[in-house]
Every structure is written in C-alpha cells, then in structure tokens.
Design a protein around this motif. Structure first.
Motif, PDB file in Angstrom:
ATOM      1  N   ALA A   2       0.721  -1.172  -0.017  1.00  0.00           N
ATOM      2  CA  ALA A   2       0.143   0.093  -0.004  1.00  0.00           C
ATOM      3  C   ALA A   2       0.896   1.207   0.083  1.00  0.00           C
ATOM      4  CB  ALA A   2      -0.830  -0.041   1.139  1.00  0.00           C
ATOM      5  N   ALA A   3       1.747   1.243   0.919  1.00  0.00           N
ATOM      6  CA  ALA A   3       2.950   2.558   0.895  1.00  0.00           C
ATOM      7  C   ALA A   3       3.308   2.567  -0.516  1.00  0.00           C
ATOM      8  CB  ALA A   3       3.842   2.305   2.053  1.00  0.00           C
ATOM      9  N   LEU A   4       3.746   1.637  -1.189  1.00  0.00           N
ATOM     10  CA  LEU A   4       4.420   1.651  -2.521  1.00  0.00           C
ATOM     11  C   LEU A   4       3.555   2.280  -3.452  1.00  0.00           C
ATOM     12  CD1 LEU A   4       6.595  -1.640  -2.477  1.00  0.00           C
ATOM     13  CD2 LEU A   4       7.444   0.623  -2.114  1.00  0.00           C
ATOM     14  N   ALA A   5       2.247   1.891  -3.377  1.00  0.00           N
ATOM     15  CA  ALA A   5       1.107   2.209  -4.339  1.00  0.00           C
ATOM     16  C   ALA A   5       0.915   3.649  -4.017  1.00  0.00           C
ATOM     17  CB  ALA A   5      -0.109   1.585  -4.140  1.00  0.00           C
ATOM     18  N   ILE A   6       0.960   4.243  -2.881  1.00  0.00           N
ATOM     19  CA  ILE A   6       1.060   5.659  -2.681  1.00  0.00           C
ATOM     20  C   ILE A   6       2.093   6.400  -3.139  1.00  0.00           C
ATOM     21  CG2 ILE A   6       0.898   7.552  -0.636  1.00  0.00           C
ATOM     22  CD1 ILE A   6      -1.435   6.354  -0.326  1.00  0.00           C
ATOM     23  N   ARG A   7       3.064   5.859  -3.118  1.00  0.00           N
ATOM     24  CA  ARG A   7       4.448   6.671  -3.344  1.00  0.00           C
ATOM     25  C   ARG A   7       4.397   6.802  -4.935  1.00  0.00           C
ATOM     26  NH1 ARG A   7      10.326   4.789  -1.566  1.00  0.00           N
ATOM     27  NH2 ARG A   7       9.344   5.423   0.263  1.00  0.00           N
ATOM     28  N   THR A  17      -7.812  10.484  -4.271  1.00  0.00           N
ATOM     29  CA  THR A  17      -8.917   9.532  -4.245  1.00  0.00           C
ATOM     30  C   THR A  17      -8.196   8.311  -5.105  1.00  0.00           C
ATOM     31  OG1 THR A  17     -10.600  10.988  -4.218  1.00  0.00           O
ATOM     32  CG2 THR A  17     -11.103   8.805  -5.032  1.00  0.00           C
ATOM     33  N   ALA A  18      -7.536   8.655  -6.337  1.00  0.00           N
ATOM     34  CA  ALA A  18      -6.754   7.738  -7.037  1.00  0.00           C
ATOM     35  C   ALA A  18      -5.787   6.918  -6.264  1.00  0.00           C
ATOM     36  CB  ALA A  18      -6.341   8.163  -8.366  1.00  0.00           C
ATOM     37  N   ALA A  19      -5.144   7.686  -5.409  1.00  0.00           N
ATOM     38  CA  ALA A  19      -3.868   7.187  -4.673  1.00  0.00           C
ATOM     39  C   ALA A  19      -4.279   6.076  -3.559  1.00  0.00           C
ATOM     40  CB  ALA A  19      -3.078   8.502  -4.143  1.00  0.00           C
ATOM     41  N   ILE A  20      -5.535   6.599  -3.140  1.00  0.00           N
ATOM     42  CA  ILE A  20      -5.869   5.940  -1.709  1.00  0.00           C
ATOM     43  C   ILE A  20      -6.396   4.368  -2.334  1.00  0.00           C
ATOM     44  CG2 ILE A  20      -8.129   6.837  -1.383  1.00  0.00           C
ATOM     45  CD1 ILE A  20      -5.457   5.581   1.301  1.00  0.00           C
ATOM     46  N   SER A  21      -7.250   4.843  -3.483  1.00  0.00           N
ATOM     47  CA  SER A  21      -7.695   3.638  -4.241  1.00  0.00           C
ATOM     48  C   SER A  21      -6.814   2.801  -4.686  1.00  0.00           C
ATOM     49  CB  SER A  21      -8.689   4.034  -5.369  1.00  0.00           C
ATOM     50  OG  SER A  21      -9.134   2.989  -6.120  1.00  0.00           O
ATOM     51  N   ASP A  22      -5.799   3.036  -5.016  1.00  0.00           N
ATOM     52  CA  ASP A  22      -4.473   2.203  -5.800  1.00  0.00           C
ATOM     53  C   ASP A  22      -4.099   1.532  -4.203  1.00  0.00           C
ATOM     54  OD1 ASP A  22      -4.920   3.209  -8.119  1.00  0.00           O
ATOM     55  OD2 ASP A  22      -3.029   4.452  -8.164  1.00  0.00           O
ATOM     56  N   ALA A  23      -3.636   2.276  -3.073  1.00  0.00           N
ATOM     57  CA  ALA A  23      -3.081   1.695  -1.901  1.00  0.00           C
ATOM     58  C   ALA A  23      -4.265   0.611  -1.459  1.00  0.00           C
ATOM     59  CB  ALA A  23      -3.182   2.793  -0.917  1.00  0.00           C
ATOM     60  N   GLY A  62      -3.623  -4.177   8.073  1.00  0.00           N
ATOM     61  CA  GLY A  62      -3.361  -2.902   7.199  1.00  0.00           C
ATOM     62  C   GLY A  62      -4.457  -2.602   6.443  1.00  0.00           C
ATOM     63  N   VAL A  63      -5.196  -3.762   6.055  1.00  0.00           N
ATOM     64  CA  VAL A  63      -6.409  -3.515   5.025  1.00  0.00           C
ATOM     65  C   VAL A  63      -7.518  -2.606   5.601  1.00  0.00           C
ATOM     66  CG1 VAL A  63      -8.126  -4.563   3.725  1.00  0.00           C
ATOM     67  CG2 VAL A  63      -5.965  -5.381   3.261  1.00  0.00           C
ATOM     68  N   PHE A  64      -7.900  -2.875   7.122  1.00  0.00           N
ATOM     69  CA  PHE A  64      -8.591  -2.426   7.806  1.00  0.00           C
ATOM     70  C   PHE A  64      -8.470  -0.751   7.898  1.00  0.00           C
ATOM     71  CE2 PHE A  64      -9.835  -6.350  10.075  1.00  0.00           C
ATOM     72  CZ  PHE A  64     -11.025  -6.679   9.481  1.00  0.00           C
ATOM     73  N   ILE A  65      -6.956  -0.494   8.025  1.00  0.00           N
ATOM     74  CA  ILE A  65      -6.451   0.941   8.190  1.00  0.00           C
ATOM     75  C   ILE A  65      -6.693   1.570   6.848  1.00  0.00           C
ATOM     76  CG2 ILE A  65      -4.536   2.369   8.532  1.00  0.00           C
ATOM     77  CD1 ILE A  65      -3.767   0.175  10.859  1.00  0.00           C
ATOM     78  N   VAL A  66      -6.121   0.794   5.920  1.00  0.00           N
ATOM     79  CA  VAL A  66      -6.190   1.731   4.431  1.00  0.00           C
ATOM     80  C   VAL A  66      -7.658   1.717   4.109  1.00  0.00           C
ATOM     81  CG1 VAL A  66      -5.630   1.351   2.113  1.00  0.00           C
ATOM     82  CG2 VAL A  66      -3.855   0.571   3.772  1.00  0.00           C
ATOM     83  N   ARG A  67      -8.498   0.640   4.254  1.00  0.00           N
ATOM     84  CA  ARG A  67      -9.771   1.074   3.994  1.00  0.00           C
ATOM     85  C   ARG A  67     -10.537   2.015   4.707  1.00  0.00           C
ATOM     86  NH1 ARG A  67     -12.842  -4.159   4.737  1.00  0.00           N
ATOM     87  NH2 ARG A  67     -11.848  -4.695   3.054  1.00  0.00           N
ATOM     88  N   GLY A  68     -10.106   2.214   5.948  1.00  0.00           N
ATOM     89  CA  GLY A  68     -10.821   3.467   6.663  1.00  0.00           C
ATOM     90  C   GLY A  68     -10.368   4.716   6.133  1.00  0.00           C
ATOM     91  N   PHE A  69      -8.887   4.876   5.677  1.00  0.00           N
ATOM     92  CA  PHE A  69      -8.749   6.246   4.859  1.00  0.00           C
ATOM     93  C   PHE A  69      -9.519   6.331   3.808  1.00  0.00           C
ATOM     94  CE2 PHE A  69      -4.440   5.813   7.433  1.00  0.00           C
ATOM     95  CZ  PHE A  69      -4.618   6.994   7.998  1.00  0.00           C
ATOM     96  N   PHE A  70      -9.711   5.177   3.103  1.00  0.00           N
ATOM     97  CA  PHE A  70     -10.296   5.277   1.781  1.00  0.00           C
ATOM     98  C   PHE A  70     -11.821   5.735   2.062  1.00  0.00           C
ATOM     99  CE2 PHE A  70     -13.160   3.355  -1.390  1.00  0.00           C
ATOM    100  CZ  PHE A  70     -12.664   3.639  -2.577  1.00  0.00           C
ATOM    101  N   GLN A  71     -12.434   5.242   2.771  1.00  0.00           N
ATOM    102  CA  GLN A  71     -13.728   5.507   3.266  1.00  0.00           C
ATOM    103  C   GLN A  71     -13.834   6.933   3.513  1.00  0.00           C
ATOM    104  OE1 GLN A  71     -14.691   2.401   5.983  1.00  0.00           O
ATOM    105  NE2 GLN A  71     -15.646   1.377   4.308  1.00  0.00           N
ATOM    106  N   HIS A  72     -13.109   7.486   4.419  1.00  0.00           N
ATOM    107  CA  HIS A  72     -12.904   8.876   4.872  1.00  0.00           C
ATOM    108  C   HIS A  72     -12.775   9.929   3.532  1.00  0.00           C
ATOM    109  CE1 HIS A  72     -12.370  12.405   7.273  1.00  0.00           C
ATOM    110  NE2 HIS A  72     -11.405  12.484   6.916  1.00  0.00           N
ATOM    111  N   ILE A  73     -11.804   9.534   2.924  1.00  0.00           N
ATOM    112  CA  ILE A  73     -11.271  10.285   1.817  1.00  0.00           C
ATOM    113  C   ILE A  73     -12.372  10.396   0.530  1.00  0.00           C
ATOM    114  CG2 ILE A  73      -9.785  10.668  -0.347  1.00  0.00           C
ATOM    115  CD1 ILE A  73      -7.495   9.735   2.065  1.00  0.00           C
TER     116      ILE A  73
END
Length: 82
Positions: A2-7, A17-23, A62-73
């Motif tokens: 996920a971090a590599l996808a954001i980078r 939105t695209a970045a967090i979706s990729d992550a 990690g998926v739960f955390i990234v999913r939470g960011f995705f839902q918020h964003i």
C-alpha cells in the motif's frame, strides 16, 4: 504494498482519491499474497506449515486501516466546501 502504491501515485501526480484507491487495491493484493506464505514471526510462526493458507494478522489490520482512510477520503470529497 500500500505504501509503495501511494508513493507511485504521488510520482504520477494522481489525485488523492486515485492514490488511496490504488493503496487499497495493493493492500488487498498483499493480504491475498500473505495466505500463500509461511509465517516466520509472531504467534503464527509457531504453526509453521500450518500457517500457509491463513491470512496474516498484520496484513489484515493493514487492509482495515487503508480501507478506513479510503472511506474517509471518498466521503470527504463529496461534501461541499472540501
């Protein structure tokens, strides 16, 4: 993953939105990949070969955390003034 996808998204100048979706996609793929690995650390390592086929706890968190960011964003972008 996920971090590599954001980078990568930052370097490609994608939207947040695209970045967090990729992550999220990368985190889900990483979680799936973890089921094919033998645990080497933590409590799951006690089970050695029996750990293969089971999700890694850290990858799941990690998926739960990234999913939470995705839902918020994605919710924030729909609100006026943001």
């Amino acid at each position: 993953p996920a971090a590599l996808a954001i980078r990568s998204a930052v370097h490609e100048q994608k939207s947040m939105t695209a970045a967090i979706s990729d992550a999220l996609d990368a985190a889900m793929n990483g979680l799936d990949a973890s089921t094919h690995m033998k645990a080497q650390h933590g409590r799951a390592a006690y089970y050695q070969d029996d750990s293969i086929g089971k999700q890694d706890g850290g990858a799941t968190a990690g998926v739960f955390i990234v999913r939470g960011f995705f839902q918020h964003i994605t919710r924030q972008e729909k609100l006026p003034g943001y």
